[in-house]
Design a protein around this motif. Structure first.
Motif, PDB file in Angstrom:
ATOM      1  N   CYS A 135       5.909  -0.664   7.218  1.00 35.32           N
ATOM      2  CA  CYS A 135       4.817  -1.204   8.014  1.00 35.32           C
ATOM      3  C   CYS A 135       4.786  -2.724   7.910  1.00 35.32           C
ATOM      4  O   CYS A 135       4.619  -3.271   6.834  1.00 35.32           O
ATOM      5  CB  CYS A 135       3.497  -0.610   7.559  1.00 35.32           C
ATOM      6  SG  CYS A 135       2.132  -1.203   8.561  1.00 35.32           S
TER       7      CYS A 135
ATOM      8  N   CYS B  38       0.837  -1.205   0.000  1.00 31.46           N
ATOM      9  CA  CYS B  38       0.000   0.000   0.000  1.00 31.46           C
ATOM     10  C   CYS B  38       0.872   1.256   0.000  1.00 31.46           C
ATOM     11  O   CYS B  38       0.550   2.245  -0.656  1.00 31.46           O
ATOM     12  CB  CYS B  38      -0.916  -0.019   1.209  1.00 31.46           C
ATOM     13  SG  CYS B  38      -0.049  -0.277   2.770  1.00 31.46           S
TER      14      CYS B  38
ATOM     15  N   CYS C 113      -1.369   2.658  10.677  1.00 30.11           N
ATOM     16  CA  CYS C 113      -0.268   1.751  11.024  1.00 30.11           C
ATOM     17  C   CYS C 113       0.983   2.100  10.226  1.00 30.11           C
ATOM     18  O   CYS C 113       2.102   2.022  10.742  1.00 30.11           O
ATOM     19  CB  CYS C 113      -0.681   0.304  10.779  1.00 30.11           C
ATOM     20  SG  CYS C 113      -1.351  -0.012   9.134  1.00 30.11           S
ATOM     21  N   CYS C 114       0.801   2.520   8.970  1.00 35.99           N
ATOM     22  CA  CYS C 114       1.939   2.867   8.122  1.00 35.99           C
ATOM     23  C   CYS C 114       2.537   4.212   8.538  1.00 35.99           C
ATOM     24  O   CYS C 114       3.751   4.385   8.517  1.00 35.99           O
ATOM     25  CB  CYS C 114       1.500   2.931   6.669  1.00 35.99           C
ATOM     26  SG  CYS C 114       0.810   1.384   6.073  1.00 35.99           S
TER      27      CYS C 114
ATOM     28  N   CYS D  69       1.245  -4.378   7.098  1.00 33.57           N
ATOM     29  CA  CYS D  69       0.832  -4.415   5.694  1.00 33.57           C
ATOM     30  C   CYS D  69       1.835  -5.186   4.847  1.00 33.57           C
ATOM     31  O   CYS D  69       2.028  -4.895   3.671  1.00 33.57           O
ATOM     32  CB  CYS D  69       0.650  -2.999   5.175  1.00 33.57           C
ATOM     33  SG  CYS D  69      -0.555  -2.062   6.113  1.00 33.57           S
TER      34      CYS D  69
ATOM     35  N   CYS E  20       1.485   6.900   2.297  1.00 34.30           N
ATOM     36  CA  CYS E  20       0.358   6.054   2.689  1.00 34.30           C
ATOM     37  C   CYS E  20      -0.326   6.640   3.925  1.00 34.30           C
ATOM     38  O   CYS E  20       0.332   7.088   4.851  1.00 34.30           O
ATOM     39  CB  CYS E  20       0.868   4.653   2.974  1.00 34.30           C
ATOM     40  SG  CYS E  20      -0.459   3.502   3.308  1.00 34.30           S
TER      41      CYS E  20
ATOM     42  N   HIS F 275      -2.527   4.987   5.917  1.00 43.15           N
ATOM     43  CA  HIS F 275      -2.930   4.012   6.936  1.00 43.15           C
ATOM     44  C   HIS F 275      -2.291   4.411   8.257  1.00 43.15           C
ATOM     45  O   HIS F 275      -1.087   4.685   8.287  1.00 43.15           O
ATOM     46  CB  HIS F 275      -2.445   2.597   6.573  1.00 43.15           C
ATOM     47  CG  HIS F 275      -3.149   2.009   5.381  1.00 43.15           C
ATOM     48  ND1 HIS F 275      -2.701   0.878   4.759  1.00 43.15           N
ATOM     49  CD2 HIS F 275      -4.254   2.424   4.714  1.00 43.15           C
ATOM     50  CE1 HIS F 275      -3.519   0.607   3.734  1.00 43.15           C
ATOM     51  NE2 HIS F 275      -4.458   1.529   3.680  1.00 43.15           N
TER      52      HIS F 275
END
Ligand SMILES: [Zn+2]
Ligand SMILES: [Zn+2]
Length: 75
Positions: free
Chosen positions: A64, A38, A53-54, A67, A49, A51
């Motif tokens: 990450c 991603c 988490c990223c 991912c 990105c 996200h």
């Protein structure tokens, strides 16, 4: 003439140190391992990105792992 030689040597040493510092910086920006899919896709579009988490991983200069990114150098 001796002074010119010393000056040249100093200039060379400074240039060498500077190029080494730049190389070290570049290394730090790209952690070993694989960028998550991603994030790679976002980077392709010139974005980062989004996200959570990223974003969190990027703060720590890491890929990450949630991912499917990795932070270990391939051997
Ligand atoms: Zn991502
Ligand atoms: Zn992620």
């Amino acid at each position: 003439m001796k002074f010119v030689k010393v000056l040249a040597a100093v200039a060379f040493a400074v240039a060498l140190t500077a190029s080494l510092a730049v190389a070290a910086d570049k290394k730090a920006e790209h952690p070993p391992g694989k960028v998550a899919g991603c994030c790679a896709k976002a980077a392709k579009d010139g974005k980062t990105c989004d996200h959570p988490c990223c974003v969190e991983a990027a703060k720590n200069k890491k890929n990450c792992e949630k991912c499917k990114g990795t932070n270990e150098e391939k051997k």
